[in-house]
Design a protein around this motif. Structure first.
Motif, PDB file in Angstrom:
ATOM      1  N   LEU A 158       0.800  -1.218   0.000  1.00  0.00           N
ATOM      2  CA  LEU A 158       0.000   0.000   0.000  1.00  0.00           C
ATOM      3  C   LEU A 158       0.837   1.275   0.000  1.00  0.00           C
ATOM      4  CD1 LEU A 158      -2.922   0.937  -0.032  1.00  0.00           C
ATOM      5  CD2 LEU A 158      -2.882   0.976   2.455  1.00  0.00           C
TER       6      LEU A 158
ATOM      7  N   ASN B  72       4.441  -2.621   7.103  1.00  0.00           N
ATOM      8  CA  ASN B  72       3.589  -1.798   6.245  1.00  0.00           C
ATOM      9  C   ASN B  72       2.253  -1.450   6.920  1.00  0.00           C
ATOM     10  OD1 ASN B  72       5.461  -1.824   4.109  1.00  0.00           O
ATOM     11  ND2 ASN B  72       4.701  -3.799   3.399  1.00  0.00           N
TER      12      ASN B  72
ATOM     13  N   THR C 270      -1.159   0.323   8.066  1.00  0.00           N
ATOM     14  CA  THR C 270      -2.100   1.101   7.259  1.00  0.00           C
ATOM     15  C   THR C 270      -3.114   1.885   8.076  1.00  0.00           C
ATOM     16  OG1 THR C 270      -3.463  -0.888   7.081  1.00  0.00           O
ATOM     17  CG2 THR C 270      -1.944  -0.453   5.273  1.00  0.00           C
TER      18      THR C 270
ATOM     19  N   HIS D 237      -1.817  -3.754  10.354  1.00  0.00           N
ATOM     20  CA  HIS D 237      -0.625  -3.847   9.507  1.00  0.00           C
ATOM     21  C   HIS D 237      -0.645  -5.167   8.746  1.00  0.00           C
ATOM     22  CE1 HIS D 237       2.187  -6.478  12.122  1.00  0.00           C
ATOM     23  NE2 HIS D 237       0.999  -6.522  12.667  1.00  0.00           N
TER      24      HIS D 237
ATOM     25  N   LEU E  30      -7.209  -2.182   5.824  1.00  0.00           N
ATOM     26  CA  LEU E  30      -6.993  -0.854   5.281  1.00  0.00           C
ATOM     27  C   LEU E  30      -7.076   0.230   6.348  1.00  0.00           C
ATOM     28  CD1 LEU E  30      -8.973  -1.164   1.923  1.00  0.00           C
ATOM     29  CD2 LEU E  30      -6.498  -1.091   2.230  1.00  0.00           C
ATOM     30  N   ASP E  31      -7.961   0.069   7.331  1.00  0.00           N
ATOM     31  CA  ASP E  31      -8.072   1.061   8.392  1.00  0.00           C
ATOM     32  C   ASP E  31      -8.672   0.387   9.616  1.00  0.00           C
ATOM     33  OD1 ASP E  31      -7.772   3.482   9.631  1.00  0.00           O
ATOM     34  OD2 ASP E  31      -9.382   4.503   8.558  1.00  0.00           O
TER      35      ASP E  31
ATOM     36  N   SER F  88       4.089   5.055   8.004  1.00  0.00           N
ATOM     37  CA  SER F  88       4.251   3.804   7.274  1.00  0.00           C
ATOM     38  C   SER F  88       5.636   3.690   6.660  1.00  0.00           C
ATOM     39  CB  SER F  88       3.180   3.686   6.178  1.00  0.00           C
ATOM     40  OG  SER F  88       3.193   2.421   5.585  1.00  0.00           O
TER      41      SER F  88
END
Length: 424
Positions: A111, A160, A162, A177, A210-211, A413
């Motif tokens: 992402l 990564n 997010t 993550h 994603l969130d 990130s």
């Protein structure tokens, strides 16, 4: 090619992300953070490393064979190389850098790189141009009274990341993550309390978070881009609810004081209000409250006025890689909005917002990946003003929230960390 992703020193195989080489997104952020202070040759070399697959040397792209994919070891390859390394049946992929094997289903989109490609756009090949930096420019100091108190995570602990959220009662921090267990719970002092949300295909597993947000009654709600669902857990990691119907690509989340959840659907261009009894796992209502948005992602709701702010990623013809900050009333009427072009007329630099939050004074706070900064845009009635809150020390600020004690929490990130800032 391996040298571009390996740290200097003897080569070793990785049994876990913490033991292996940093991922491409780590190199991405560290190189980007140095742009503007390095020589041109170093910039060119760094940008090649950022934008190209280090196996086939083709430029990454948003889709198809050139889409950047994370391997479980943390290295990043394009989708075409993942397919090629997996052989005709595509069952097992061996990382060409650390030799760790994985299944094709264990890979996931990178992402941070995909969002950087959005900033760059299809015609642009310069990271420094996209981030609005020029040689010799240095970031200014943070305003007096705001200091970094604590840094959590880092490569190996988080992969990564997010999304980030703070529990209003306990002060615990939740990070979504790309690790084997997708949700990481930290205490206010930074210790790891819990990990849950297995990567997999079971009902309560999380494919690609994603969130994340936390309701006032203490439930963790996650948007899963892998199976286009919304999933809720208690703080012990037990899945209590999964909503899979009707979403195209659920993305951003925020919770109201009444434990309702506001949710953006990026592909449908819509904003939803989700009402549920999370203790019993019963969905009461999932209502679309605003439509005709353009790729909405980040969302925040004011606990003071009830106003809602949405970050749109504009992709219509003629709009080149722009974001728009849109403010809505509690009745979903438009209060104000401004895109990159309008903001650039008011502010001294290009702004590309990725996340948004309200502070305790009801001011709108956004992350800006162009200046690698956190910026206050003022209250809804005075929007927009320009007040940089943090202007150094960040690589790729992608998430934002406030703790109950008004500490500012930034998800970076770029270096896989959570940074907590306090007023001094």
């Amino acid at each position: 090619p391996a040298a571009a992703l390996r740290p200097r020193g003897p080569r070793r195989c990785a049994s876990s992300p913490a033991e292996g080489a940093p991922s491409a997104s780590v190199r991405l952020a560290s190189a980007v953070s140095r742009l503007g202070t390095t020589e041109m040759a170093s910039e060119d070399e760094a940008e090649l490393s950022l934008l190209e697959c280090r196996v086939c040397f083709e430029r990454y792209g948003p889709g198809g064979r050139r889409r950047p994919r994370n391997l479980p070891c943390g290295h990043v390859l394009c989708q075409g190389c993942v397919w090629a390394l997996g052989g005709p049946e595509g069952r097992r992929v061996e990382c060409p850098f650390c030799r760790r094997a994985c299944g094709s289903s264990e890979t996931s989109d990178c992402l941070p790189l995909l969002q950087l490609l959005e900033v760059l756009g299809p015609e642009c090949t310069s990271v420094s141009w996209a981030l609005g930096r020029s040689a010799g420019r240095e970031a200014g100091p943070a305003p007096a009274g705001l200091g970094l108190r604590l840094t959590l995570g880092g490569w190996g602990s988080l992969v990564n990341p997010t999304g980030v959220a703070a529990c209003p009662k306990s002060g615990r921090l939740i990070v979504a993550h790309d690790g084997k267990k997708r949700i990481h719970v930290f205490s206010p002092s930074g210790s790891c309390l819990q990990r849950f949300g297995e990567r997999g295909d079971a009902d309560n597993d999380i494919k690609y978070p994603l969130d994340v947000t936390i309701t006032s009654d203490g439930h963790v709600v996650v948007t899963d881009g892998g199976d286009r669902s919304v999933k809720a857990f208690d703080f012990e990691g037990r899945g209590v609810l999964a909503v899979r119907e009707g979403f195209s690509l659920p993305w951003g989340l925020d919770a109201t004081l009444e434990s309702e959840v506001l949710l953006t659907d990026s592909e449908a261009g819509a904003l939803y209000r989700l009402t549920a009894n999370f203790k019993t796992g019963k969905l009461k209502k999932c209502q679309m409250i605003r439509s005709r948005l353009i790729s909405p992602r980040g969302v925040a709701v004011s606990h003071t006025s009830g106003a809602v702010v949405v970050i749109e990623h504009l992709k219509a013809p003629g709009l080149n890689n722009s974001t728009r900050v849109k403010i809505l009333s509690t009745e979903m009427d438009l209060i104000g909005q401004m895109d990159n072009f309008g903001l650039s007329l008011v502010f001294p630099s290009k702004i590309y917002a990725t996340a948004v939050a309200f502070d305790k004074e009801d001011r709108i706070i956004v992350t800006d990946v162009c200046s690698q900064a956190i910026i206050c845009l003022g209250k809804p009635e005075e929007f927009p003003i320009f007040n940089p809150l943090i202007s150094h020390g960040l690589s790729y600020p992608m998430g934002l929230t406030y703790m109950a004690n008004n500490s500012l929490v930034v998800l970076d990130s770029g270096d896989h960390s959570v940074k907590i800032y306090n007023s001094t």
